[in-house]
Design an enzyme around this catalytic site. Sequence first.
Site, PDB file in Angstrom:
ATOM      1  N   TRP A  49     -30.845  -5.911 -10.958  1.00 57.29           N
ATOM      2  CA  TRP A  49     -30.613  -5.755 -12.034  1.00 57.29           C
ATOM      3  C   TRP A  49     -31.174  -4.701 -12.773  1.00 57.29           C
ATOM      4  O   TRP A  49     -30.517  -3.691 -13.701  1.00 57.29           O
ATOM      5  CB  TRP A  49     -30.867  -6.692 -12.774  1.00 57.29           C
ATOM      6  CG  TRP A  49     -29.849  -8.068 -12.515  1.00 57.29           C
ATOM      7  CD1 TRP A  49     -29.964  -9.356 -12.081  1.00 57.29           C
ATOM      8  CD2 TRP A  49     -28.491  -8.068 -13.008  1.00 57.29           C
ATOM      9  NE1 TRP A  49     -28.974  -9.806 -11.867  1.00 57.29           N
ATOM     10  CE2 TRP A  49     -27.939  -9.224 -12.438  1.00 57.29           C
ATOM     11  CE3 TRP A  49     -27.631  -7.152 -13.430  1.00 57.29           C
ATOM     12  CZ2 TRP A  49     -26.609  -9.531 -12.676  1.00 57.29           C
ATOM     13  CZ3 TRP A  49     -26.357  -7.423 -13.765  1.00 57.29           C
ATOM     14  CH2 TRP A  49     -25.696  -8.573 -13.228  1.00 57.29           C
ATOM     15  N   ASP A  72     -35.836  -6.658 -19.620  1.00 59.57           N
ATOM     16  CA  ASP A  72     -34.585  -7.672 -19.678  1.00 59.57           C
ATOM     17  C   ASP A  72     -35.146  -8.955 -18.886  1.00 59.57           C
ATOM     18  O   ASP A  72     -35.579  -8.967 -18.063  1.00 59.57           O
ATOM     19  CB  ASP A  72     -33.694  -7.211 -18.503  1.00 59.57           C
ATOM     20  CG  ASP A  72     -32.410  -7.930 -18.210  1.00 59.57           C
ATOM     21  OD1 ASP A  72     -32.600  -8.993 -18.611  1.00 59.57           O
ATOM     22  OD2 ASP A  72     -31.436  -7.462 -17.374  1.00 59.57           O
ATOM     23  N   LYS A 125     -28.212 -18.174 -18.025  1.00 61.28           N
ATOM     24  CA  LYS A 125     -29.320 -18.628 -17.332  1.00 61.28           C
ATOM     25  C   LYS A 125     -29.981 -19.653 -17.940  1.00 61.28           C
ATOM     26  O   LYS A 125     -30.123 -20.812 -17.377  1.00 61.28           O
ATOM     27  CB  LYS A 125     -30.103 -17.235 -16.875  1.00 61.28           C
ATOM     28  CG  LYS A 125     -29.326 -16.185 -16.512  1.00 61.28           C
ATOM     29  CD  LYS A 125     -28.611 -16.025 -15.315  1.00 61.28           C
ATOM     30  CE  LYS A 125     -27.342 -14.859 -15.157  1.00 61.28           C
ATOM     31  NZ  LYS A 125     -28.225 -13.494 -15.176  1.00 61.28           N
TER      32      LYS A 125
END
Length: 356
Positions: A101, A169, A193
């Site tokens: 990511w 993040d 999530k």
Amino acid sequence: MTSIYNFSAGPAVLPQAVLKRAQAEMLDWHGSGMSVMEMSHRGKDFLSILAKAEADFRALLTIPDNYKVLFLQGGAVAENVMIPMNLLNGKSADYAITGSWSKRSVKEAMAIGSINVVAQSEPFTYVPDFADWMLSEDAAYLHICTNETVNGVEFDGLPGAGGVPIVADMSSHILSKPVDVSKYGVIYAGAQKNIGPAGLCLVIVRDDLLEQASATTPCVFHWKQQAENDSMVNTPPTYGIYMAGLVFEWLLERGGVAVIEQENIAKAALIYNYIDSTDFYINEVAEQNRSRMNVPFSLKDEVFNAAFLADAEKHGLLQLKGHRSVGGMRASIYNAMPLAGVQALVDYMKLFEKSH
Ligand SMILES: *Cc1c(COP(=O)(O)O)cnc(C)c1O
């Protein structure tokens, strides 16, 4: 309905109690005669839902008053471009690559401005020693991904960035433990999530960082304009915000993130201890960087992968397939996964090991 445990990395399991409440309120929210989906985002009912969601989120993370909370659309990947648009201000930014990511974040940000990669792990199984990071003193910000969902790598501590704001993040571990928000300039997290359904992204941004947006930043991407308009420069993802609010209430009822953290520690210990006790299963992540939320593992003998997944499904253990870039298996054990679910998985892993 048969009972299952859902180990999806995202969109992921939500608390049963939250889904039931949403079901009960689906057609008629609090006597309004309407579903939340049907309400004007500017009406008093929805404004009360938004205000409560924000207040509860602030309480859960003890967010200081000099930070705004934005409820935006587009997911974390859209933030990957909003961040440089809002913060670069003619400078360059530092990025650490510690997994899939953060690597993607670099790619997206490079389309907007000048980016320096200051640390990079290879393979993605650890966070490089902070002492080796090549930080620039005049960077607009330092971007990190504090939990790499695909690789199962979680930060243990933060690099000392001097006066440079840290942008993190936290999509896949937000609300899994307390965080000191004041150590960050910006925290962002896609909802799917640990917060709620996909389509919503939460951004926590320090007030002074709202003054740096490039003049060409489109209004819906412009954090300051969003902050001044209570995240309603255009229609916000209203149902996602409502669902997030229910999850926040559920977390508060359970005692908040410090209590949840203890459960997450116990869940993670259960599975990692078992993996370490056998050479049938392997997790390659450095011990201090093992994620409490995403546990990738492989079988020593990969020919059994398909059988492992098929039998797991028969045992009601769903969505255990690893990310396509990594292969193997991945168990995501977010806040909504009970300890009993992890126990069921470990029991199954033991059984599978015995029969193979
Ligand atoms: C899931 C995830 C993303 C991507 O979120 P989208 O909603 O698909 O944009 C980004 N970063 C991390 C750490 C993630 O876990």
